[in-house]
Design a protein around this motif. Structure first.
Motif, PDB file in Angstrom:
ATOM      1  N   GLN A   1     -40.226  17.540 -13.774  1.00  0.00           N
ATOM      2  CA  GLN A   1     -40.862  17.392 -12.455  1.00  0.00           C
ATOM      3  C   GLN A   1     -41.399  15.980 -12.253  1.00  0.00           C
ATOM      4  OE1 GLN A   1     -43.912  20.283 -11.571  1.00  0.00           O
ATOM      5  NE2 GLN A   1     -43.935  19.794  -9.391  1.00  0.00           N
TER       6      GLN A   1
ATOM      7  N   ALA B   1     -38.613  13.834 -11.344  1.00  0.00           N
ATOM      8  CA  ALA B   1     -38.215  14.030  -9.943  1.00  0.00           C
ATOM      9  C   ALA B   1     -39.175  13.321  -9.000  1.00  0.00           C
ATOM     10  CB  ALA B   1     -38.161  15.523  -9.630  1.00  0.00           C
TER      11      ALA B   1
ATOM     12  N   THR C   1     -40.331  18.804  -4.726  1.00  0.00           N
ATOM     13  CA  THR C   1     -40.068  19.472  -6.013  1.00  0.00           C
ATOM     14  C   THR C   1     -40.672  20.866  -6.100  1.00  0.00           C
ATOM     15  OG1 THR C   1     -42.093  18.656  -7.109  1.00  0.00           O
ATOM     16  CG2 THR C   1     -40.126  17.238  -7.199  1.00  0.00           C
TER      17      THR C   1
ATOM     18  N   GLU D   1     -40.617  23.725  -4.444  1.00  0.00           N
ATOM     19  CA  GLU D   1     -39.836  24.951  -4.332  1.00  0.00           C
ATOM     20  C   GLU D   1     -39.045  25.203  -5.616  1.00  0.00           C
ATOM     21  OE1 GLU D   1     -37.427  27.449  -0.989  1.00  0.00           O
ATOM     22  OE2 GLU D   1     -37.561  25.280  -0.754  1.00  0.00           O
ATOM     23  N   SER D   2     -38.525  24.143  -6.225  1.00  0.00           N
ATOM     24  CA  SER D   2     -37.751  24.303  -7.459  1.00  0.00           C
ATOM     25  C   SER D   2     -38.633  24.685  -8.634  1.00  0.00           C
ATOM     26  CB  SER D   2     -37.012  23.006  -7.796  1.00  0.00           C
ATOM     27  OG  SER D   2     -36.112  22.666  -6.769  1.00  0.00           O
ATOM     28  N   PHE D   3     -39.861  24.118  -8.693  1.00  0.00           N
ATOM     29  CA  PHE D   3     -40.694  24.316  -9.878  1.00  0.00           C
ATOM     30  C   PHE D   3     -41.743  25.411  -9.712  1.00  0.00           C
ATOM     31  CE2 PHE D   3     -38.935  20.107 -10.563  1.00  0.00           C
ATOM     32  CZ  PHE D   3     -38.640  20.130 -11.923  1.00  0.00           C
ATOM     33  N   THR D   4     -42.070  25.776  -8.468  1.00  0.00           N
ATOM     34  CA  THR D   4     -43.094  26.818  -8.262  1.00  0.00           C
ATOM     35  C   THR D   4     -42.591  27.973  -7.418  1.00  0.00           C
ATOM     36  OG1 THR D   4     -44.038  25.856  -6.233  1.00  0.00           O
ATOM     37  CG2 THR D   4     -44.867  25.024  -8.333  1.00  0.00           C
ATOM     38  N   GLY D   5     -41.484  27.796  -6.727  1.00  0.00           N
ATOM     39  CA  GLY D   5     -40.951  28.867  -5.888  1.00  0.00           C
ATOM     40  C   GLY D   5     -41.418  28.817  -4.451  1.00  0.00           C
TER      41      GLY D   5
ATOM     42  N   HIS E   1     -42.409  20.116   3.356  1.00  0.00           N
ATOM     43  CA  HIS E   1     -41.066  20.686   3.378  1.00  0.00           C
ATOM     44  C   HIS E   1     -41.057  22.130   3.882  1.00  0.00           C
ATOM     45  CE1 HIS E   1     -40.475  17.142   0.885  1.00  0.00           C
ATOM     46  NE2 HIS E   1     -39.165  17.266   1.091  1.00  0.00           N
TER      47      HIS E   1
END
Length: 431
Positions: free
Chosen positions: A181, A184, A217, A219-223, A229
């Protein structure tokens, strides 16, 4: 987060919110939440709600939550809660929005606050009202302090960026556990310790592109999508404006650096100042005890004018001594006051000043309500006989209404009418 003029943007807000919610629910139980659905009752309900919530807040004034620090400027949680409560009276739109939301829920589930979990739902609606109100208040104060336009939504955006910085700093501090993360956020693959970890010392060092990538980042790392965004339009002006983000980050950082010395420079003088104030109040108290004054501070503003004009203040004459009536003990007991309260309080007032004489025809309950409104319920000048032993303060408006055997709105109208007469009398005395 510190910004010029703001008071509600620091972590102490959580305790302010909880104290307001706790006292608001207790007040609404007393003034009947069913009135929330009646548009014609909203004005009266707002007055009752503010009065009753204020009483609950003052009753909780010695609780650990109330005396806790509400911000880094020295305001307590209680002071901030009372300030926001009274702001509500001047901002009817927020109260109307809360009433409308509660009425809509009532239409869906009648008397929903009596159902399981209903009070929690009512408290959430109160929290929402105060969250909007605090940003409006701080936005107004920011404008006054800086002379620049500021909306409640902009205050919300400042807070989002401050939160984003906190999360980025946390990731950087533990970058080895969050290598993917952090990479990123920085926009590159990591090989060894990134230099940015050492460079990020305050929010002023945070870069706009880091905030935008961090949001991307999540959404990818926490959902869950990040604040920049989502489909929400709240941050629409920031989503494509890194320069604006950079400017706001710098402003937060610069003001925090500028204001941080308040925690050091003047504190060394605070103890000396506290001792000076103790001596001042001791001398003042001794002076008051020597002259046995009543709670007559409304006169202080005009005494100098009377002396300058050579007008002698007549010797105050005692009020008519109260006659003991056993029925009065029943009234006092009905509102949780000690037997003999009315007679003792009346006797303590017999040599009070011109305020008491001006209001002699209004009755003891109205006079005490006037003092509570003008000086507060716990002023040091009140004789012990006036105080409710349970609280150490004047009786609440509800107790006084019970003593006077009138409704709370009726007592409030009589109190306000008496204060209006006092203002007229004060102007007449000062010429």
């Amino acid at each position: 987060m510190r910004l010029p003029g703001t008071r509600y943007q620091e972590p102490g807000w959580e305790e302010v919110r909880k104290l307001l919610g706790q006292c608001s629910l207790a007040a609404l139980r007393t003034c009947d939440p069913a009135r929330l659905r009646d548009p014609e009752a909203r004005d009266g309900l707002l007055a009752d709600y503010v009065e009753l919530t204020g009483e609950r807040l003052r009753q909780a004034r010695r609780s650990p939550r109330a005396v806790a620090a509400g911000n880094s400027y020295g305001d307590t949680v209680l002071e901030l809660a009372l300030g926001l409560l009274y702001e509500l009276q001047a901002r009817r739109a927020d109260w109307d929005a809360f009433c409308t939301a509660a009425a809509a829920e009532h239409a869906r589930i009648e008397a929903f606050w009596r159902e399981a979990g209903g009070e929690a739902l009512l408290r959430k609606k109160l929290n929402d009202m105060y969250a909007v109100l605090r940003d409006k208040v701080d936005a107004d104060h920011y404008q006054a302090a800086c002379g620049r336009p500021c909306s409640a939504n902009r205050i919300y955006a400042y807070r989002m960026l401050d939160t984003a910085y906190g999360e980025i700093a946390r990731l950087f501090a533990d970058w080895e556990q969050h290598r993917a993360q952090v990479g990123a956020v920085l926009g590159r693959e990591l090989h060894g310790t990134p230099i940015e970890v050492r460079q990020l010392r305050s929010i002023a060092d945070c870069r706009a592109e880091w905030v935008m990538r961090w949001s991307g980042t999540l959404e990818s790392f926490t959902g869950s999508p990040g604040p920049l965004h989502t489909r929400s339009k709240r941050f629409a002006s920031l989503k494509t404006a890194p320069d604006k983000i950079c400017e706001m980050l710098r402003e937060i950082g610069e003001y925090e650096a500028l204001s941080s010395n308040q925690d050091r420079d003047w504190l060394r003088d605070r103890d000396d100042a506290a001792l000076w104030m103790e001596d001042y109040w001791r001398v003042l108290q001794e002076s008051e005890e020597a002259s046995t004054p009543g709670p007559d501070r409304i006169l202080e503003a005009c005494e100098d004018a009377l002396d300058a004009g050579g007008v002698a203040e007549p010797e105050p004459e005692p009020l008519e001594a109260p006659v003991h009536d056993p029925q009065l003990d029943v009234l006092a007991a009905a509102v949780s006051l000690p037997p003999g309260y009315i007679q003792a309080a009346g006797e303590a007032e017999q040599r009070a000043g011109w305020v008491a004489r001006e209001l002699a025809g209004d009755g003891l309950a109205v006079r005490l309500a006037v003092y509570a409104k003008l000086l507060g319920p716990g002023d040091d000048s009140y004789p012990d006989a006036w105080r409710d032993p349970a609280s150490g303060e004047l009786p609440t408006m509800q107790q006084l209404a019970g003593l006077a055997q009138v409704s709370l709105p009726t007592l409030r109208k009589r109190r306000d009418a008496a204060i209006a007469r006092l203002e007229t009398a004060t102007m007449r005395r000062t010429g």
